[in-house]
Design an enzyme around this catalytic site. Structure first.
Site, PDB file in Angstrom:
ATOM      1  N   LYS A  88      47.060  39.857  47.988  1.00 56.25           N
ATOM      2  CA  LYS A  88      46.837  38.910  49.177  1.00 56.25           C
ATOM      3  C   LYS A  88      47.647  37.370  48.762  1.00 56.25           C
ATOM      4  CE  LYS A  88      43.020  37.561  50.537  1.00 56.25           C
ATOM      5  NZ  LYS A  88      41.528  37.512  51.384  1.00 56.25           N
ATOM      6  N   PRO A 108      33.754  40.551  46.995  1.00 56.37           N
ATOM      7  CA  PRO A 108      32.303  41.196  47.054  1.00 56.37           C
ATOM      8  C   PRO A 108      32.272  42.691  46.929  1.00 56.37           C
ATOM      9  CG  PRO A 108      32.770  40.857  49.143  1.00 56.37           C
ATOM     10  CD  PRO A 108      33.988  40.062  48.422  1.00 56.37           C
ATOM     11  N   GLY A 109      33.161  43.530  46.806  1.00 58.06           N
ATOM     12  CA  GLY A 109      33.176  44.752  46.588  1.00 58.06           C
ATOM     13  C   GLY A 109      33.781  45.687  47.510  1.00 58.06           C
TER      14      GLY A 109
END
Length: 218
Positions: A173, A59-60
């Site tokens: 990740k 989402p940023g």
């Protein structure tokens, strides 16, 4: 009295609530921002005036942190298949990173950043850091979730190897599992320093962790 499982669940929930509430106070889009803040505080892979690619930026929050770190003279490019509004100062590229057309868009964006008034070609290895907080939505099947995360890591690594300059950094990740060692060995063939870290902002019960890869080999 609380049992050990109840106490563990309560502590994990409290930790999650803390970072979620803090993200709202600090105006970050998600609690994931604090993972990048902690990682960079320890390893210093993003600095002022750097060029950074955030792979899967929705989402940023990671792009928000990266932009704060690079400052006004630095550049952050976010890539995502979702058409979301980018954080202020972040250049978005929409598309699947496995699609060659998306990489072409990325190359063109980098060319314009460095040589906006010329059509001359440039060396595409001009990026200081490629970061990725991508993870598939969990299926609940550990083997499947791990395999999917390895696929995403491989895609992000392809971006890194295409655009990272010598001594550049790659942060990715992943969902821990049996293939970790194989990927870590591959990363060691391209970077002088490779380490696995799980930030404090990650939930204790989560199997997520991060590969921190510094000093890309020439």
């Amino acid at each position: 009295m609380f049992g050990s499982k109840t106490l563990f669940s309560w502590a994990a929930k409290r930790s999650k609530d803390f970072y979620r509430k803090k993200s709202k106070i600090d105006n970050f889009r998600s609690r994931a921002a604090y993972k990048l803040i902690e990682l960079n505080s320890k390893y210093r892979f993003i600095n002022k005036e750097d060029v950074v690619i955030d792979v899967g930026f929705a989402p940023g929050s990671w792009s928000q942190v990266a932009k704060k770190l690079v400052g006004n003279k630095g550049k952050v490019i976010g890539i995502d298949i979702q058409h979301i509004a980018p954080p202020e100062g972040v250049l978005p590229i929409y598309g699947d990173i496995r699609d060659p057309n998306t990489l072409t868009k990325l190359f063109e964006a980098l060319r314009l950043l460095h040589e906006p008034n010329t059509n001359d070609s440039i060396d595409c290895r001009v990026v200081d850091a490629v970061i990725s907080d991508m993870l598939h939505k969990a299926t609940g099947i550990r083997i499947r979730d791990h395999a999917l995360s390895m696929e995403l890591c491989a895609s992000a690594l392809h971006v890194a190897l295409t655009f990272l300059k010598s001594n550049g950094s790659f942060i990715c990740k992943f969902y821990m599992g049996d293939e970790d060692a194989d990927l870590q060995n591959l990363l060691k063939s391209h970077f002088r320093f490779v380490q696995v870290m799980k930030p404090k902002a990650s939930l204790k019960e989560s199997r997520e962790a991060y590969f921190v890869c510094l000093e890309r080999k020439p």
